[in-house]
Motif scaffolding. Structure first.
Motif, PDB file in Angstrom:
ATOM      1  N   TYR A   1       6.029  32.562   0.019  1.00  0.00           N
ATOM      2  CA  TYR A   1       4.862  32.456   1.138  1.00  0.00           C
ATOM      3  C   TYR A   1       5.138  33.028   2.321  1.00  0.00           C
ATOM      4  O   TYR A   1       6.222  32.678   3.003  1.00  0.00           O
ATOM      5  CB  TYR A   1       4.418  30.999   1.450  1.00  0.00           C
TER       6      TYR A   1
ATOM      7  N   GLN B   1       4.628  21.830 -11.114  1.00  0.00           N
ATOM      8  CA  GLN B   1       3.389  22.007 -10.340  1.00  0.00           C
ATOM      9  C   GLN B   1       2.607  23.094 -11.046  1.00  0.00           C
ATOM     10  O   GLN B   1       2.896  23.996 -11.290  1.00  0.00           O
ATOM     11  CB  GLN B   1       4.030  22.430  -9.050  1.00  0.00           C
TER      12      GLN B   1
ATOM     13  N   LYS C   1      10.276  26.924  -3.463  1.00  0.00           N
ATOM     14  CA  LYS C   1      10.294  27.475  -4.677  1.00  0.00           C
ATOM     15  C   LYS C   1      10.990  28.870  -4.833  1.00  0.00           C
ATOM     16  O   LYS C   1      11.050  29.501  -3.693  1.00  0.00           O
ATOM     17  CB  LYS C   1       8.848  27.828  -5.163  1.00  0.00           C
TER      18      LYS C   1
ATOM     19  N   TYR D   1     -15.298  17.391   0.184  1.00  0.00           N
ATOM     20  CA  TYR D   1     -13.879  17.678  -0.053  1.00  0.00           C
ATOM     21  C   TYR D   1     -12.923  16.480  -0.238  1.00  0.00           C
ATOM     22  O   TYR D   1     -11.958  16.310  -0.887  1.00  0.00           O
ATOM     23  CB  TYR D   1     -13.227  18.696   0.980  1.00  0.00           C
TER      24      TYR D   1
ATOM     25  N   ASN E   1      -7.750  14.892   4.929  1.00  0.00           N
ATOM     26  CA  ASN E   1      -6.789  14.625   3.687  1.00  0.00           C
ATOM     27  C   ASN E   1      -5.929  13.620   3.941  1.00  0.00           C
ATOM     28  O   ASN E   1      -5.805  12.985   2.847  1.00  0.00           O
ATOM     29  CB  ASN E   1      -6.199  16.241   3.740  1.00  0.00           C
TER      30      ASN E   1
ATOM     31  N   LYS F   1      -3.634  21.866   1.488  1.00  0.00           N
ATOM     32  CA  LYS F   1      -3.272  22.544   2.419  1.00  0.00           C
ATOM     33  C   LYS F   1      -4.303  22.842   3.619  1.00  0.00           C
ATOM     34  O   LYS F   1      -5.554  23.053   3.311  1.00  0.00           O
ATOM     35  CB  LYS F   1      -2.581  24.121   2.121  1.00  0.00           C
TER      36      LYS F   1
ATOM     37  N   ASP G   1       4.989  21.222   1.002  1.00  0.00           N
ATOM     38  CA  ASP G   1       5.509  22.185  -0.227  1.00  0.00           C
ATOM     39  C   ASP G   1       5.552  23.557   0.402  1.00  0.00           C
ATOM     40  O   ASP G   1       4.538  23.988   0.888  1.00  0.00           O
ATOM     41  CB  ASP G   1       4.331  22.052  -1.124  1.00  0.00           C
TER      42      ASP G   1
ATOM     43  N   THR H   1      -5.046  24.171   7.978  1.00  0.00           N
ATOM     44  CA  THR H   1      -4.139  24.519   9.476  1.00  0.00           C
ATOM     45  C   THR H   1      -5.350  23.695  10.377  1.00  0.00           C
ATOM     46  O   THR H   1      -5.134  23.775  11.744  1.00  0.00           O
ATOM     47  CB  THR H   1      -4.125  26.069   9.607  1.00  0.00           C
TER      48      THR H   1
ATOM     49  N   ILE I   1      -0.911  18.239  -3.080  1.00  0.00           N
ATOM     50  CA  ILE I   1      -0.382  18.801  -1.651  1.00  0.00           C
ATOM     51  C   ILE I   1      -1.627  19.873  -1.094  1.00  0.00           C
ATOM     52  O   ILE I   1      -1.471  21.064  -1.159  1.00  0.00           O
ATOM     53  CB  ILE I   1       0.895  19.727  -2.129  1.00  0.00           C
TER      54      ILE I   1
HETATM   55  N1  LIG Z   1       2.928  26.987  -7.480  1.00  0.00           N
HETATM   56  C1  LIG Z   1       1.931  27.861  -7.298  1.00  0.00           C
HETATM   57  O1  LIG Z   1       2.128  28.753  -7.835  1.00  0.00           O
HETATM   58  C2  LIG Z   1       1.014  27.179  -6.287  1.00  0.00           C
HETATM   59  C3  LIG Z   1      -0.135  28.046  -6.102  1.00  0.00           C
HETATM   60  C4  LIG Z   1      -1.296  27.996  -5.331  1.00  0.00           C
HETATM   61  C5  LIG Z   1      -0.814  26.950  -4.279  1.00  0.00           C
HETATM   62  N2  LIG Z   1       0.172  26.319  -4.361  1.00  0.00           N
HETATM   63  C6  LIG Z   1       0.708  25.212  -3.327  1.00  0.00           C
HETATM   64  O2  LIG Z   1      -0.568  24.377  -3.023  1.00  0.00           O
HETATM   65  C7  LIG Z   1      -0.870  24.168  -2.042  1.00  0.00           C
HETATM   66  C8  LIG Z   1      -2.366  23.907  -1.842  1.00  0.00           C
HETATM   67  O3  LIG Z   1      -3.226  24.939  -2.532  1.00  0.00           O
HETATM   68  P1  LIG Z   1      -4.051  25.852  -1.967  1.00  0.00           P
HETATM   69  O4  LIG Z   1      -3.576  26.340  -0.647  1.00  0.00           O
HETATM   70  O5  LIG Z   1      -4.348  27.183  -2.786  1.00  0.00           O
HETATM   71  O6  LIG Z   1      -5.587  25.360  -1.875  1.00  0.00           O
HETATM   72  P2  LIG Z   1      -6.377  23.885  -1.538  1.00  0.00           P
HETATM   73  O7  LIG Z   1      -5.131  22.964  -0.782  1.00  0.00           O
HETATM   74  O8  LIG Z   1      -7.126  23.285  -2.543  1.00  0.00           O
HETATM   75  O9  LIG Z   1      -7.126  24.472  -0.513  1.00  0.00           O
HETATM   76  C9  LIG Z   1      -6.892  24.897   0.963  1.00  0.00           C
HETATM   77  C10 LIG Z   1      -8.136  25.628   1.596  1.00  0.00           C
HETATM   78  O10 LIG Z   1      -9.153  24.332   1.733  1.00  0.00           O
HETATM   79  C11 LIG Z   1      -9.401  24.217   3.038  1.00  0.00           C
HETATM   80  N3  LIG Z   1      -9.412  22.713   3.405  1.00  0.00           N
HETATM   81  C12 LIG Z   1      -8.336  21.712   3.286  1.00  0.00           C
HETATM   82  N4  LIG Z   1      -8.744  20.623   3.662  1.00  0.00           N
HETATM   83  C13 LIG Z   1     -10.040  20.815   3.646  1.00  0.00           C
HETATM   84  C14 LIG Z   1     -10.830  19.475   3.955  1.00  0.00           C
HETATM   85  N5  LIG Z   1     -10.476  18.464   4.114  1.00  0.00           N
HETATM   86  N6  LIG Z   1     -12.102  20.180   4.050  1.00  0.00           N
HETATM   87  C15 LIG Z   1     -12.555  21.395   3.867  1.00  0.00           C
HETATM   88  N7  LIG Z   1     -11.960  22.390   3.544  1.00  0.00           N
HETATM   89  C16 LIG Z   1     -10.485  21.985   3.520  1.00  0.00           C
HETATM   90  C17 LIG Z   1      -8.314  24.937   3.751  1.00  0.00           C
HETATM   91  O11 LIG Z   1      -8.891  25.487   5.064  1.00  0.00           O
HETATM   92  P3  LIG Z   1      -8.336  25.019   6.398  1.00  0.00           P
HETATM   93  O12 LIG Z   1      -7.043  25.549   6.564  1.00  0.00           O
HETATM   94  O13 LIG Z   1      -9.067  25.755   7.354  1.00  0.00           O
HETATM   95  O14 LIG Z   1      -8.761  23.700   6.541  1.00  0.00           O
HETATM   96  C18 LIG Z   1      -7.973  26.233   2.869  1.00  0.00           C
HETATM   97  O15 LIG Z   1      -8.895  27.178   3.002  1.00  0.00           O
HETATM   98  C19 LIG Z   1      -0.705  25.466  -1.195  1.00  0.00           C
HETATM   99  O16 LIG Z   1      -0.721  25.675   0.093  1.00  0.00           O
HETATM  100  C20 LIG Z   1       0.809  25.829  -1.916  1.00  0.00           C
HETATM  101  O17 LIG Z   1       1.692  25.035  -1.134  1.00  0.00           O
HETATM  102  C21 LIG Z   1       1.377  26.240  -5.140  1.00  0.00           C
END
Ligand SMILES: NC(=O)c1ccc[n+]([C@@H]2O[C@H](COP(=O)([O-])OP(=O)(O)OC[C@H]3O[C@@H](n4cnc5c(N)ncnc54)[C@H](OP(=O)(O)O)[C@@H]3O)[C@@H](O)[C@H]2O)c1
Length: 291
Positions: free
Chosen positions: A55, A172, A87, A229, A257, A247, A50, A249, A245
């Motif tokens: 971005y 989404q 998007k 998590y 995950n 995220k 995604d 790194t 989805i």
């Molecule tokens: N449509 C929209 O408006 C919208 C808005 C927000 C997001 N999105 C999409 O949704 C995706 C996911 O949401 P998000 O990036 O906001 O947040 P998320 O996936 O809820 O969280 C990402 C954060 O969690 C950490 N993390 C990931 N896996 C982990 C695990 N197993 N244990 C502990 N920490 C973990 C990551 O750090 P590390 O990298 O250090 O692991 C990062 O800081 C985005 O990347 C984007 O593609 C869409």
């Protein structure tokens, strides 16, 4: 590769789990790590990626493009195995800009079609015009299908009332164990929801941090021998109408995950029910959250 799928309205299948890329492609010195993380996800078995033109102002799409290119060159996947979502900015989602926006996304990704193209959030361009353009992109084979993001109930009602609006296949929205607004009404539209921020951005967007000390979550983390998590993600993944989805790194987190998304760690029905009771969806509809 054994990941669950959901059937969309057009009959096609979408993987139930993928990876996000928000905040990638922003910092020059992190790009290699980010490419490696997407590549690693593909190597693990993730197929849904995604991203968005927003971005890193196209930087994330370039990161994804590099990772895909490497995965295809190394024979890990073919283009058609991947499910690429991007998007369009709301202000580009009209006749004037969308075709160029889509073309630029394709170029940065190094592909000739998107599997799914989403309107990132609602702006001032009439929905009717956006839908017309999305349908045109489908006819031109630039995208396979389209959807929306951050659409609440009224937005969906309006969308479904305009010509071809019913061709929207996904919405989404923000959704995690402590933010289940979408469960109250949105889910009833029967259009699969793609849960973003399923880990509540590692807890940074939850006002009530007590979730990390919640006894049930801690108990289940111990029971399933995993992290809190993973329990949060497993709850989202257990919801039948949701794709998700997360995220990351970090390789460790990607693997954690993946263990959830591939059902290696799978909550029992009883434990899903216990979490549902502990973190219920609002009974009276509240607006969906958005970040
Ligand atoms: N449509 C929209 O408006 C919208 C808005 C927000 C997001 N999105 C999409 O949704 C995706 C996911 O949401 P998000 O990036 O906001 O947040 P998320 O996936 O809820 O969280 C990402 C954060 O969690 C950490 N993390 C990931 N896996 C982990 C695990 N197993 N244990 C502990 N920490 C973990 C990551 O750090 P590390 O990298 O250090 O692991 C990062 O800081 C985005 O990347 C984007 O593609 C869409």
């Amino acid at each position: 590769m054994g990941l669950q799928t959901i059937q969309l309205k057009d009959g096609s299948l979408i993987p139930k789990g993928g990876v996000g890329t928000w905040e990638m492609g922003e910092m020059e010195d992190e790009k290699d790590l980010e490419v490696e993380s997407i590549y690693k996800s593909i190597e693990l078995g993730i197929r849904l990626l995604d991203t968005a033109e927003m971005y890193g102002e196209g930087g994330a799409e370039k990161v994804v493009g590099k990772a895909i290119n490497k995965a295809i060159s190394n024979g890990i996947v073919k283009r058609e195995d991947l499910y690429i979502v991007s998007k369009v900015y709301p202000f580009n989602a009209g006749k004037r800009n969308i075709f160029r926006s889509c073309e630029n996304s394709l170029k940065r990704l190094g592909v000739d079609y998107l599997d799914l193209y989403l309107l990132h959030w609602r702006g001032s361009i009439p929905l009717r015009e956006t839908v017309y353009c999305m349908e045109k992109l489908v006819k031109e084979k630039k995208i396979k299908r389209w959807g929306v993001s951050n659409f609440d109930v009224e937005d969906m009602e309006e969308l479904l009332s305009i010509p071809n609006g019913e061709n929207c296949v996904v919405n989404q929205v923000l959704y995690h164990i402590a933010s289940r607004e979408a469960d109250t009404e949105l889910v009833k539209f029967g259009i699969p929801l793609m849960a973003y921020s399923p880990l509540a951005r590692a807890g940074t967007i939850v006002r009530d941090r007590s979730i990390f000390k919640n006894e049930l979550i801690l108990e289940l983390a111990e029971k399933y021998n995993c992290t809190i998590y993973q329990i949060m993600l497993a709850f989202v993944h257990s919801q039948p109408n949701y794709i998700t989805i997360p995220k990351s790194t970090q390789i460790k987190h990607l693997c954690d995950n993946y263990d959830v998304l591939s059902d290696k760690i799978k909550l029992s029905e009883e434990d899903v029910q216990r979490l549902d009771n502990e973190f219920p969806a609002p009974t009276i509809r509240r607006p969906i959250n958005m970040i």
